[in-house]
Motif scaffolding. Structure first.
Motif, PDB file in Angstrom:
ATOM      1  N   UNK A   4     156.359  65.752 -32.142  1.00 15.47           N
ATOM      2  CA  UNK A   4     156.632  66.091 -33.537  1.00 15.47           C
ATOM      3  C   UNK A   4     157.743  65.186 -34.040  1.00 15.47           C
ATOM      4  N   UNK A   5     157.470  64.478 -35.113  1.00 21.62           N
ATOM      5  CA  UNK A   5     158.427  63.563 -35.724  1.00 21.62           C
ATOM      6  C   UNK A   5     159.072  64.249 -36.926  1.00 21.62           C
ATOM      7  N   UNK A   6     160.390  64.137 -36.991  1.00 18.03           N
ATOM      8  CA  UNK A   6     161.113  64.710 -38.115  1.00 18.03           C
ATOM      9  C   UNK A   6     161.761  63.592 -38.927  1.00 18.03           C
ATOM     10  N   UNK A   7     161.544  63.637 -40.225  1.00 18.15           N
ATOM     11  CA  UNK A   7     162.166  62.650 -41.104  1.00 18.15           C
ATOM     12  C   UNK A   7     163.516  63.115 -41.625  1.00 18.15           C
ATOM     13  N   UNK A   8     163.887  64.361 -41.332  1.00 19.99           N
ATOM     14  CA  UNK A   8     165.153  64.874 -41.866  1.00 19.99           C
ATOM     15  C   UNK A   8     166.319  64.710 -40.895  1.00 19.99           C
ATOM     16  N   UNK A   9     166.023  64.405 -39.625  1.00 16.87           N
ATOM     17  CA  UNK A   9     167.108  64.146 -38.679  1.00 16.87           C
ATOM     18  C   UNK A   9     167.471  62.670 -38.734  1.00 16.87           C
ATOM     19  N   UNK A  12     166.449  57.884 -34.919  1.00 14.83           N
ATOM     20  CA  UNK A  12     165.320  56.985 -35.196  1.00 14.83           C
ATOM     21  C   UNK A  12     164.014  57.527 -34.604  1.00 14.83           C
ATOM     22  N   UNK A  13     162.908  57.217 -35.252  1.00  7.04           N
ATOM     23  CA  UNK A  13     161.607  57.737 -34.831  1.00  7.04           C
ATOM     24  C   UNK A  13     161.273  57.316 -33.400  1.00  7.04           C
ATOM     25  N   UNK A  50     152.971  50.646 -35.061  1.00  6.72           N
ATOM     26  CA  UNK A  50     152.720  50.294 -33.663  1.00  6.72           C
ATOM     27  C   UNK A  50     154.012  49.774 -33.029  1.00  6.72           C
ATOM     28  N   UNK A  51     154.814  49.075 -33.786  1.00  7.33           N
ATOM     29  CA  UNK A  51     156.090  48.549 -33.294  1.00  7.33           C
ATOM     30  C   UNK A  51     156.996  49.695 -32.851  1.00  7.33           C
ATOM     31  N   UNK A  52     156.968  50.797 -33.587  1.00  4.95           N
ATOM     32  CA  UNK A  52     157.785  51.961 -33.258  1.00  4.95           C
ATOM     33  C   UNK A  52     157.375  52.554 -31.919  1.00  4.95           C
TER      34      UNK A  52
END
Length: 127
Positions: A4-9, A12-13, A50-52
């Motif tokens: 699960x990815x969070x954009x609010x923390x 970094x992804x 993909x880089x991530x």
């Protein structure tokens, strides 16, 4: 494994992905020899670059959690449970040192800090 990815923390992804995979290894959800999703598939599933995902897998490989077999994929490496425990203990110690340092800056007593730790331990944060 469910990432699960969070954009609010502010983490970094790629770091979120890496830490969740490491968590799955620590917990036994991922075991020695398990094949991770391909870099492209994971990027597609998480709707990230993909880089991530490549950065996450590269970091995991450098840390000894996975091995990338050219043309076959990324596999979970054998782990030494005692070494994993020591790594986590070191992480806890570093976090506690940071908490103590922060507490000192605002003059929180050791007893108050211990009480906070006790209260947090009793909540759902610790089982």
């Amino acid at each position: 494994m469910n990432i699960i990815i969070s954009n609010i923390v502010k983490i970094p992804i790629y770091e979120q992905i890496k830490e969740q995979i490491k968590s799955a290894i620590y917990s036994g959800e991922l075991r020695e020899g398990d094949l991770l999703p391909s870099i492209r598939q994971l990027a597609k599933d998480l709707n990230v670059s993909v880089i991530t995902t490549m950065r996450s897998y590269t970091d995991l490989e450098q840390e000894g959690f996975v091995a990338n077999v050219q043309g076959k994929g990324c596999y979970v490496q054998p782990q030494n449970p005692e070494l994993l425990r020591e790594q986590k203990l070191l992480e806890i110690e570093n976090n506690l040192i940071a908490a103590i340092s922060t507490a000192k800056t605002i003059r929180i007593t050791q007893n108050d800090l211990l009480e906070m730790l006790k209260l947090l331990s009793e909540e759902d944060h610790y089982e």
